[in-house]
Write an enzyme that holds these catalytic residues in place. Structure first.
Site, mmCIF file in Angstrom:
data_model
loop_
_atom_site.group_PDB
_atom_site.id
_atom_site.type_symbol
_atom_site.label_atom_id
_atom_site.label_comp_id
_atom_site.label_asym_id
_atom_site.label_seq_id
_atom_site.Cartn_x
_atom_site.Cartn_y
_atom_site.Cartn_z
ATOM 1 C CG ASP A 1 -118.365 -101.870 99.676
ATOM 2 O OD1 ASP A 1 -117.586 -100.904 99.486
ATOM 3 O OD2 ASP A 1 -119.064 -102.361 98.778
ATOM 4 C CG ASP B 1 -114.332 -98.360 98.354
ATOM 5 O OD1 ASP B 1 -113.963 -99.216 97.533
ATOM 6 O OD2 ASP B 1 -115.450 -97.823 98.324
ATOM 7 C CD GLU B 2 -115.701 -103.855 97.062
ATOM 8 O OE1 GLU B 2 -116.004 -104.974 96.667
ATOM 9 O OE2 GLU B 2 -115.700 -102.836 96.344
#
Length: 405
Positions: A11, A105-106
């Site tokens: 993350d 983003d993860e």
DNA sequence: TCTGGGGTCCTAGGACCC
DNA sequence: TCTGGGGTCCTAGGACCC
């Protein structure tokens, strides 16, 4: 030798803010908020300095300004975020092809296959963090565990810029003191209902019979929450899941009303949606329209067609019917949107109707012009005339627009 | 303080079919 | 004359996530 904790959750920390800091070093160390800057904007991402003042994602920008007046407020630059995201995923895929994106983003990674190259799961995690730092310049946190959901909770606990491994067998102990709200899938509403049962921590859930939870939260959610609280989660890392729907919506700085304005906005949305469908080579069998009124009540109307459609003309036609069915009348509208569902591969053989129109050829041609000369090179005359309604664009068309109808 | 935009999944009721 | 059970699909709304 096999890792007992083969799932990694990666993350990125304050992703949008950190991407801005890469090109604007003066933003380092000061409170930064990436947010919609209009009257009705909300916060997309806040730096840790700004979070100390209570600013967080989802909060109205106006409130964030009051909480943290010294922060730098920046409008989101989606292109920059998307290319940074591509770089992040390239790094992740250099470790293993078993990458499941959760958002820009993860991601979850199945690192089980790396056991011959690295001495432990923690070393893999630290190596990933270092590689991201080196190749993208961005900080990331990593959670490691035997299951996806524990890995996800671990990365959250590790933030910012950290790593946490929850040893296999120690999951229940790790979960016990955490608030139920921290459970993935337990939001505000479920949290409130659990509190009515006297349940505050995840540990409290294990004292409630599963049947009670099912009755209180519904069968699926009740069972799910009970399983998670006991650290049972069999979900595997899925590398290729297909998108199920596509949508375009817009909240207006000022409410709009009246048939003319609503239909023009609907046409603009149909145009964007068709464009995105075409670029992903998909067609849609259901179309839906979403309307949010000034008082925030939201209605949707949808229609499933016998055969899939894909052109802006066809989507607009259906959307017009749905808008009619929604019965908006003269009420002020703050949000209008169109969605496409039941997606199919556009290359799939389709039945040709008697009234087959050249709309597909037209849309294809428009898309070719746009990919060559830019999005604003061609458009409908109707949308040009009402360009002032558009709150996301301030640029003028540079080419003479073709009249598409 | 006044609530974005893009998604996913679940529920409940009704239609329809066998 | 009154009434089955199960399955699938569709629609609308809601919760949740980033």
């Amino acid at each position: 030798v096999v890792f007992a904790e083969p799932i990694a959750h990666v993350d990125m920390d304050a992703f949008f803010v950190e991407v801005e800091r890469l090109r604007r070093p003066e933003l380092i160390g000061v409170p930064v908020v990436v947010a919609g800057l209009g009257k009705r904007g909300v916060v997309s991402c806040a730096s840790y300095e700004a979070r100390r003042s209570g600013v967080d994602s989802g909060m109205p920008t106006g409130r964030a300004r009051r909480l943290c007046p010294d922060a730098r407020f920046l409008a989101p630059d989606h292109e920059a975020f998307s290319s940074a995201s591509d770089r992040v995923f390239a790094v992740l895929r250099s470790f293993t092809p078993k990458v499941e994106p959760v958002s820009v983003d993860e991601a979850f990674l199945d690192i089980g296959g790396l056991r011959l190259r690295y001495p432990s799961a923690s070393v893999v995690g630290e190596t990933i963090r270092a590689a991201l730092r080196e190749h993208t310049g961005l900080p990331a946190s990593v959670g490691l565990a035997a299951s996806k959901f524990i890995a996800k909770m671990a990365s959250r606990e590790a933030k910012p810029d950290g790593l946490l491994l929850v040893p296999a067998g120690a999951e229940v102990e790790f979960l016990r003191p955490l608030p139920v709200r921290a459970l993935w899938g337990v939001g505000e509403s479920t949290c409130a209902r659990l509190e009515e049962l006297g349940v505050k921590s995840i540990g409290d859930i294990t004292a409630v019979p599963q049947a009670t939870l099912k009755r209180r939260l519904g069968v699926a959610l009740g069972a799910h929450v009970w399983e998670l609280a006991h650290a049972r989660d069999e979900r595997r890392v899925e590398t290729d899941s297909e998108r199920r729907s596509l949508s375009v919506e817009n909240t207006y700085e000022q409410d709009i009303s009246g048939k003319e304005a609503l239909e023009t906005e609907l046409l603009r949305h149909a145009d964007r949606l068709a464009s995105r469908l075409r670029r992903s080579a998909e067609s849609a069998r259901t179309v839906s329209v979403k309307v949010r009124y000034a008082d925030f009540t939201t209605v949707t109307r949808s229609e499933t067609l016998a055969a899939p459609i894909e052109t802006s003309h066809e989507i607009f036609e259906v959307a017009l019917r749905l808008l009619e069915r929604a019965g908006v009348g003269d009420r002020p509208v703050r949000l209008l949107g169109i969605g496409a569902g039941a997606l199919e591969d556009a290359a799939a053989p389709r039945q040709l109707g008697l009234d087959q129109t050249p709309w597909e050829d037209l849309d294809a041609a428009v898309e070719r012009v746009r990919s060559r000369y830019g999005r604003k090179a061609v458009g409908r005359a109707r949308l040009l005339a009402s360009a002032k309604l558009q709150d996301e664009s301030s640029q003028e068309m540079t080419e003479a627009p073709e009249d598409l109808g």
